[in-house]
Write an enzyme that holds these catalytic residues in place. Structure first.
Site, PDB file in Angstrom:
ATOM      1  CG  ASN A  32      -5.102  35.206 -38.281  1.00 16.78           C
ATOM      2  OD1 ASN A  32      -5.396  34.417 -37.379  1.00 16.78           O
ATOM      3  ND2 ASN A  32      -3.901  35.253 -38.838  1.00 16.78           N
ATOM      4  CD1 TRP A  33     -10.388  36.941 -34.507  1.00 18.67           C
ATOM      5  CD2 TRP A  33     -11.192  35.621 -32.884  1.00 18.67           C
ATOM      6  NE1 TRP A  33     -11.748  37.146 -34.414  1.00 18.67           N
ATOM      7  CE2 TRP A  33     -12.267  36.351 -33.433  1.00 18.67           C
ATOM      8  CE3 TRP A  33     -11.454  34.714 -31.840  1.00 18.67           C
ATOM      9  CZ2 TRP A  33     -13.577  36.209 -32.977  1.00 18.67           C
ATOM     10  CZ3 TRP A  33     -12.764  34.565 -31.386  1.00 18.67           C
ATOM     11  CH2 TRP A  33     -13.810  35.316 -31.954  1.00 18.67           C
ATOM     12  CE  LYS A  34      -1.830  37.589 -36.880  1.00 11.38           C
ATOM     13  NZ  LYS A  34      -0.654  38.399 -37.162  1.00 11.38           N
TER      14      LYS A  34
ATOM     15  CD  GLU B 115       1.789  35.746 -37.089  1.00 12.36           C
ATOM     16  OE1 GLU B 115       0.810  35.080 -36.713  1.00 12.36           O
ATOM     17  OE2 GLU B 115       1.757  36.994 -37.203  1.00 12.36           O
TER      18      GLU B 115
ATOM     19  CG  HIS C 216      -0.251  33.965 -41.020  1.00 14.37           C
ATOM     20  ND1 HIS C 216       0.797  34.481 -40.303  1.00 14.37           N
ATOM     21  CD2 HIS C 216      -1.169  34.948 -41.111  1.00 14.37           C
ATOM     22  CE1 HIS C 216       0.510  35.730 -39.978  1.00 14.37           C
ATOM     23  NE2 HIS C 216      -0.679  36.040 -40.438  1.00 14.37           N
TER      24      HIS C 216
ATOM     25  N   GLY D 120       1.574  43.382 -37.726  1.00 21.59           N
ATOM     26  CA  GLY D 120       1.705  43.680 -36.309  1.00 21.59           C
ATOM     27  C   GLY D 120       2.685  44.798 -36.001  1.00 21.59           C
TER      28      GLY D 120
ATOM     29  CD  GLU E  63      -1.593  38.363 -43.749  1.00 19.17           C
ATOM     30  OE1 GLU E  63      -2.505  38.999 -43.212  1.00 19.17           O
ATOM     31  OE2 GLU E  63      -0.997  37.426 -43.192  1.00 19.17           O
TER      32      GLU E  63
ATOM     33  CB  SER F   4      -0.502  47.550 -39.864  1.00 22.01           C
ATOM     34  OG  SER F   4       0.511  46.921 -39.085  1.00 22.01           O
TER      35      SER F   4
ATOM     36  N   GLY G 177      -5.432  41.228 -38.458  1.00 20.32           N
ATOM     37  CA  GLY G 177      -4.938  40.612 -37.232  1.00 20.32           C
ATOM     38  C   GLY G 177      -5.396  41.397 -36.017  1.00 20.32           C
ATOM     39  N   GLY G 178      -4.534  42.271 -35.508  1.00 23.77           N
ATOM     40  CA  GLY G 178      -4.798  43.001 -34.264  1.00 23.77           C
ATOM     41  C   GLY G 178      -6.166  43.668 -34.201  1.00 23.77           C
TER      42      GLY G 178
HETATM   43  P1  13P Z   1      -2.019  42.742 -38.165  1.00 24.36           P
HETATM   44  O1  13P Z   1      -3.340  43.231 -38.734  1.00 24.36           O
HETATM   45  O2  13P Z   1      -2.019  42.647 -36.670  1.00 24.36           O
HETATM   46  O3  13P Z   1      -0.853  43.474 -38.729  1.00 24.36           O
HETATM   47  O4  13P Z   1      -1.873  41.202 -38.662  1.00 24.36           O
HETATM   48  C1  13P Z   1      -2.051  40.894 -39.990  1.00 24.36           C
HETATM   49  C2  13P Z   1      -2.089  39.415 -40.112  1.00 24.36           C
HETATM   50  O5  13P Z   1      -1.099  38.751 -39.899  1.00 24.36           O
HETATM   51  C3  13P Z   1      -3.361  38.783 -40.476  1.00 24.36           C
HETATM   52  O6  13P Z   1      -3.194  37.457 -40.804  1.00 24.36           O
END
Ligand code: 13P
Length: 254
Positions: free
Chosen positions: A9-11, A100, A98, A176, A170, A216, A237-238
């Site tokens: 997930n590149w966000k 967010e 998600h 993050g 999650e 993470s 994510g990251g």
């Molecule tokens: P991180 O891997 O950056 O913690 O993010 C997880 C995430 O929200 C994937 O959707």
């Protein structure tokens, strides 16, 4: 039989050239190095979907996903994107719910139930996200919270429909933050979700559903987390923004 999946997930990151470079690197590394048959899903911002789709080409194990979609087929919804539009750009998956989007865009489980249904009706695989905030876990209410998220958003689906859904657990406190759930915590929640599905539908249905862990995940911890009995991969994510890290996470299944 449920599949192993690693989704990136590149966000809201990467210009189009950056995204194309990242995707090309991942595609080549995966083709050259990965020995397992996990499904890989690249999930860039909407506007990069077509560009990344042409890079993926006919690869049989790399798929394209979007980060959200609207719950109506079309109309006067400025700034929104429909499920059919995503399909027309080559997407096969869509993240829904998600944390967010729940937090910043006030998405409720009721809304998510309609998005999930609409995505399925349009042939997309929803990657439905659930997970608790830190204060909920500290109060010992994480199972109740996740139970109600899954129940309200998914349990209106038929047996046939729910088997097409991918679930991502999650925990918000791990997203993050660099603070990963322990492998035991992840396994405990994944087993909890799978049991909930088994109680509502059947053990057979529960066994068909891939449940991903997100929060993470890094190359250093992926192997341990993915080796848990009810963890079928990760939503990253990251670390999905670094081709080497993302590929090494996929290689955790080798
Ligand atoms: P991180 O891997 O950056 O913690 O993010 C997880 C995430 O929200 C994937 O959707």
């Amino acid at each position: 039989m449920r599949k192993n999946i690693v989704a990136g997930n590149w966000k809201m990151n990467c210009s189009l050239p950056e995204g194309k470079k990242l995707a090309s690197e991942v595609i080549h590394m995966v083709q050259d190095e990965v020995q397992n048959n996990a499904q890989i899903i690249l999930i860039p911002p909407f506007i990069h979907l077509t560009g990344i789709h042409s890079l993926i080409g006919s690869s049989s194990n790399i798929f394209l996903g979007a980060q959200n979609c609207h719950q109506e087929s079309n109309g006067a919804f400025t700034g929104e994107v429909s499920a059919a539009m995503l399909v027309s750009c080559g997407a096969s998956h869509v993240i829904l719910g998600h944390s967010e989007r729940r937090e910043y865009f006030h998405e409720t489980d009721e809304l998510l139930a309609s998005k999930v249904k609409f995505a399925l009706d349009n042939g997309l695989t929803p990657i439905f996200c659930c997970g608790e905030k830190l204060e909920v876990r500290e109060a010992g209410n994480h199972e109740n919270l996740v139970r109600s998220q899954v129940d309200e958003a998914l349990f209106g689906l038929s047996e046939e429909e729910i088997q097409k859904v991918v679930i991502a657990y999650e925990p918000v406190w791990a997203i993050g933050t660099g603070k990963t759930a322990s492998a035991e915590q992840a396994q405990e929640m994944h087993a909890f979700i799978r049991n909930q599905i088994a109680s509502k539908y059947s053990q057979g249905v529960a066994e068909e559903i891939s449940i991903l862990y997100g929060g993470s995940v890094k190359p250093e911890n992926a192997r341990e987390i993915f080796s848990q009995a009810d963890v079928d991969g990760g939503l990253i994510g990251g670390a999905s923004l670094k081709s080497r890290d993302f590929t090494n996470i996929v290689k955790a299944f080798d």
